[in-house]
Motif scaffolding. Structure first.
Motif, PDB file in Angstrom:
ATOM      1  N   LEU A 117      25.774  45.812  17.720  1.00  0.00           N
ATOM      2  CA  LEU A 117      25.228  45.205  16.497  1.00  0.00           C
ATOM      3  C   LEU A 117      24.689  46.269  15.540  1.00  0.00           C
ATOM      4  O   LEU A 117      23.702  46.048  14.841  1.00  0.00           O
ATOM      5  CB  LEU A 117      24.133  44.184  16.841  1.00  0.00           C
ATOM      6  CG  LEU A 117      24.610  42.958  17.642  1.00  0.00           C
ATOM      7  CD1 LEU A 117      23.422  42.096  18.029  1.00  0.00           C
ATOM      8  CD2 LEU A 117      25.631  42.149  16.849  1.00  0.00           C
ATOM      9  N   ASN A 118      25.335  47.415  15.523  1.00  0.00           N
ATOM     10  CA  ASN A 118      24.880  48.507  14.679  1.00  0.00           C
ATOM     11  C   ASN A 118      26.044  49.412  14.325  1.00  0.00           C
ATOM     12  O   ASN A 118      27.145  49.278  14.880  1.00  0.00           O
ATOM     13  CB  ASN A 118      23.766  49.299  15.364  1.00  0.00           C
ATOM     14  CG  ASN A 118      22.619  49.614  14.426  1.00  0.00           C
ATOM     15  OD1 ASN A 118      22.831  50.165  13.356  1.00  0.00           O
ATOM     16  ND2 ASN A 118      21.399  49.246  14.803  1.00  0.00           N
ATOM     17  N   VAL A 119      25.792  50.341  13.416  1.00  0.00           N
ATOM     18  CA  VAL A 119      26.821  51.262  12.943  1.00  0.00           C
ATOM     19  C   VAL A 119      26.224  52.658  12.814  1.00  0.00           C
ATOM     20  O   VAL A 119      25.019  52.843  12.929  1.00  0.00           O
ATOM     21  CB  VAL A 119      27.394  50.823  11.574  1.00  0.00           C
ATOM     22  CG1 VAL A 119      27.963  49.416  11.667  1.00  0.00           C
ATOM     23  CG2 VAL A 119      26.331  50.876  10.476  1.00  0.00           C
ATOM     24  N   THR A 120      27.050  53.621  12.577  1.00  0.00           N
ATOM     25  CA  THR A 120      26.698  55.025  12.366  1.00  0.00           C
ATOM     26  C   THR A 120      25.511  55.455  13.253  1.00  0.00           C
ATOM     27  O   THR A 120      25.560  55.299  14.474  1.00  0.00           O
ATOM     28  CB  THR A 120      26.528  55.357  10.857  1.00  0.00           C
ATOM     29  OG1 THR A 120      26.358  56.783  10.701  1.00  0.00           O
ATOM     30  CG2 THR A 120      25.434  54.611  10.178  1.00  0.00           C
ATOM     31  N   ALA A 125      22.445  56.160  18.300  1.00  0.00           N
ATOM     32  CA  ALA A 125      21.163  56.178  19.008  1.00  0.00           C
ATOM     33  C   ALA A 125      21.258  55.380  20.311  1.00  0.00           C
ATOM     34  O   ALA A 125      20.699  55.785  21.344  1.00  0.00           O
ATOM     35  CB  ALA A 125      20.063  55.606  18.118  1.00  0.00           C
ATOM     36  N   ILE A 126      21.984  54.261  20.281  1.00  0.00           N
ATOM     37  CA  ILE A 126      22.151  53.446  21.489  1.00  0.00           C
ATOM     38  C   ILE A 126      23.034  54.173  22.502  1.00  0.00           C
ATOM     39  O   ILE A 126      22.758  54.189  23.703  1.00  0.00           O
ATOM     40  CB  ILE A 126      22.754  52.079  21.120  1.00  0.00           C
ATOM     41  CG1 ILE A 126      21.777  51.307  20.231  1.00  0.00           C
ATOM     42  CG2 ILE A 126      23.080  51.269  22.374  1.00  0.00           C
ATOM     43  CD1 ILE A 126      22.372  50.065  19.581  1.00  0.00           C
ATOM     44  N   VAL A 127      24.108  54.788  22.014  1.00  0.00           N
ATOM     45  CA  VAL A 127      24.999  55.543  22.904  1.00  0.00           C
ATOM     46  C   VAL A 127      24.229  56.676  23.580  1.00  0.00           C
ATOM     47  O   VAL A 127      24.346  56.882  24.800  1.00  0.00           O
ATOM     48  CB  VAL A 127      26.204  56.104  22.123  1.00  0.00           C
ATOM     49  CG1 VAL A 127      27.026  57.046  23.004  1.00  0.00           C
ATOM     50  CG2 VAL A 127      27.084  54.969  21.608  1.00  0.00           C
ATOM     51  N   MET A 128      23.425  57.399  22.815  1.00  0.00           N
ATOM     52  CA  MET A 128      22.689  58.524  23.386  1.00  0.00           C
ATOM     53  C   MET A 128      21.580  58.048  24.326  1.00  0.00           C
ATOM     54  O   MET A 128      21.214  58.760  25.275  1.00  0.00           O
ATOM     55  CB  MET A 128      22.120  59.408  22.274  1.00  0.00           C
ATOM     56  CG  MET A 128      23.177  60.189  21.512  1.00  0.00           C
ATOM     57  SD  MET A 128      24.307  61.129  22.589  1.00  0.00           S
ATOM     58  CE  MET A 128      23.151  62.238  23.415  1.00  0.00           C
ATOM     59  N   TYR A 129      21.044  56.870  24.094  1.00  0.00           N
ATOM     60  CA  TYR A 129      20.102  56.279  25.052  1.00  0.00           C
ATOM     61  C   TYR A 129      20.814  56.060  26.385  1.00  0.00           C
ATOM     62  O   TYR A 129      20.264  56.362  27.458  1.00  0.00           O
ATOM     63  CB  TYR A 129      19.566  54.961  24.501  1.00  0.00           C
ATOM     64  CG  TYR A 129      18.751  54.158  25.502  1.00  0.00           C
ATOM     65  CD1 TYR A 129      17.415  54.461  25.744  1.00  0.00           C
ATOM     66  CD2 TYR A 129      19.336  53.102  26.206  1.00  0.00           C
ATOM     67  CE1 TYR A 129      16.681  53.734  26.675  1.00  0.00           C
ATOM     68  CE2 TYR A 129      18.601  52.373  27.134  1.00  0.00           C
ATOM     69  CZ  TYR A 129      17.271  52.686  27.362  1.00  0.00           C
ATOM     70  OH  TYR A 129      16.543  51.977  28.279  1.00  0.00           O
ATOM     71  N   ALA A 279      17.930  56.839  11.633  1.00  0.00           N
ATOM     72  CA  ALA A 279      18.082  55.913  12.748  1.00  0.00           C
ATOM     73  C   ALA A 279      17.238  56.388  13.920  1.00  0.00           C
ATOM     74  O   ALA A 279      17.026  57.584  14.119  1.00  0.00           O
ATOM     75  CB  ALA A 279      19.549  55.810  13.172  1.00  0.00           C
ATOM     76  N   GLY A 280      16.784  55.429  14.706  1.00  0.00           N
ATOM     77  CA  GLY A 280      16.012  55.732  15.901  1.00  0.00           C
ATOM     78  C   GLY A 280      15.769  54.458  16.681  1.00  0.00           C
ATOM     79  O   GLY A 280      16.161  53.370  16.266  1.00  0.00           O
ATOM     80  N   LEU A 281      15.120  54.600  17.830  1.00  0.00           N
ATOM     81  CA  LEU A 281      14.822  53.454  18.682  1.00  0.00           C
ATOM     82  C   LEU A 281      13.322  53.190  18.683  1.00  0.00           C
ATOM     83  O   LEU A 281      12.530  54.116  18.877  1.00  0.00           O
ATOM     84  CB  LEU A 281      15.287  53.729  20.120  1.00  0.00           C
ATOM     85  CG  LEU A 281      16.778  53.976  20.327  1.00  0.00           C
ATOM     86  CD1 LEU A 281      17.037  54.275  21.797  1.00  0.00           C
ATOM     87  CD2 LEU A 281      17.604  52.787  19.872  1.00  0.00           C
ATOM     88  N   GLU A 282      12.959  51.940  18.476  1.00  0.00           N
ATOM     89  CA  GLU A 282      11.548  51.582  18.540  1.00  0.00           C
ATOM     90  C   GLU A 282      11.079  51.657  19.986  1.00  0.00           C
ATOM     91  O   GLU A 282      11.831  51.403  20.927  1.00  0.00           O
ATOM     92  CB  GLU A 282      11.332  50.164  18.012  1.00  0.00           C
ATOM     93  CG  GLU A 282      11.416  50.042  16.509  1.00  0.00           C
ATOM     94  CD  GLU A 282      10.927  48.689  16.030  1.00  0.00           C
ATOM     95  OE1 GLU A 282       9.812  48.614  15.486  1.00  0.00           O
ATOM     96  OE2 GLU A 282      11.670  47.714  16.201  1.00  0.00           O
ATOM     97  N   VAL A 283       9.806  51.964  20.172  1.00  0.00           N
ATOM     98  CA  VAL A 283       9.243  52.019  21.518  1.00  0.00           C
ATOM     99  C   VAL A 283       8.939  50.615  21.998  1.00  0.00           C
ATOM    100  O   VAL A 283       8.836  49.681  21.211  1.00  0.00           O
ATOM    101  CB  VAL A 283       7.971  52.884  21.553  1.00  0.00           C
ATOM    102  CG1 VAL A 283       8.319  54.336  21.234  1.00  0.00           C
ATOM    103  CG2 VAL A 283       6.922  52.372  20.558  1.00  0.00           C
TER     104      VAL A 283
END
Length: 283
Positions: A117-120, A125-129, A279-283
């Protein structure tokens, strides 16, 4: 122990060095320019901008088709025998690519698909997580890995400002009236992913140097982003002084690792030259 291989689309803009280092497999999407079909990654981004300058027409983009996915998954299985594939895909709300992957996956075992549900940068960020999870827990069960990835999908936050209203207008993404008003007032829209959809959430006014800094401040005030990693996107043409200033702001905000990512041909076709995103991931 069977190895888990991660895959994604070129629309993630995952830098080649990271993909190579972590064996993340990337399938190209498509750019159609001058009547020819180019695989994303095979076409220099500069060619897109030069084409627009000559013709005042921008290319179009298309998704990876089911046959290409089938070949892609077969190659992964050949390169990594007995592996388990976890594919983290480009938002299904903005492309048919994920559905095409679903169709192709019917002929495979041990292949799991996740709609990011995201791009670029938000997708990257999800892939690297997921990469980090695998490195910390190489024996993790696929079901547990997928559960963890799906948990962070709603926490991936992407905001970006296209570089050119003129470029958006040429692609039919804004009306002439909106373009003329926006150009006159130097208005730049902020695009975010909302439940997988690309949505204009705010408008900024001024030069990109001012707007990029304002976006950075608003983004960090709005979201509680994990300080371990921040992804910054740019399309060719963004002034280096802006990037240096954003680096300073990221450091002052306490981010430990900041990764700049250049938008590939597919994303640049939509963003235009000189775009900027976070882009980033919320805690």
């Amino acid at each position: 122990m069977r190895r888990i291989i991660l895959s994604t689309e070129s629309g993630s803009d995952l830098p080649g060095d990271l993909a190579e280092k972590h064996d993340v497999q990337v399938v190209p999407m498509h750019v159609i320019m001058g009547g020819q079909d180019y695989l994303d990654g095979s076409l220099p981004v500069e060619d897109i901008y030069e084409h627009y300058e000559r013709t005042k027409k921008i290319p179009s983009t298309t998704s990876t088709n089911s046959h290409e996915y089938e070949d892609f998954f077969k190659k992964i299985k050949a390169d990594f025998p007995d592996c388990i594939i976890v594919h983290i895909g480009y938002t299904s709300k903005a492309s048919s690519s994920f559905q095409n992957a679903v169709n192709a996956a019917e002929g495979f075992e041990d292949l799991y698909l996740i709609d990011a549900l995201n791009v670029t940068g938000g997708l990257a960020a999800i892939v690297m997580y997921a990469v980090d999870l695998l490195e910390k827990e190489p024996a993790i069960e696929p079901a547990r890995l997928i559960e963890k990835i799906e948990t962070v999908i709603p926490k991936s936050r992407l905001a970006f400002i296209p570089g050119s209203l003129e470029f958006l207008r040429a692609g039919g993404r804004v009306s002439n009236a909106a373009y003329l008003g926006g150009a006159l007032l130097k208005i730049k829209p902020c695009i975010e992913l909302v439940e997988g959809n690309l949505v204009s959430t705010k408008k900024y006014r001024g030069k990109m140097s001012v707007v990029a800094e304002k976006l950075m401040q608003d983004y960090l005030n709005k979201y509680d982003i994990d300080k371990e990693q921040l992804y910054l996107q740019y399309s060719i043409g963004l002034d280096e002084s802006i990037k240096r200033r954003i680096d300073v702001l990221a450091k002052e905000a306490g981010f430990e690792n900041v990764k700049w990512m250049q938008a590939g041909a597919m994303i640049s076709t939509h963003a235009g030259p000189g775009g900027f995103g976070i882009a980033g991931l919320e805690v």
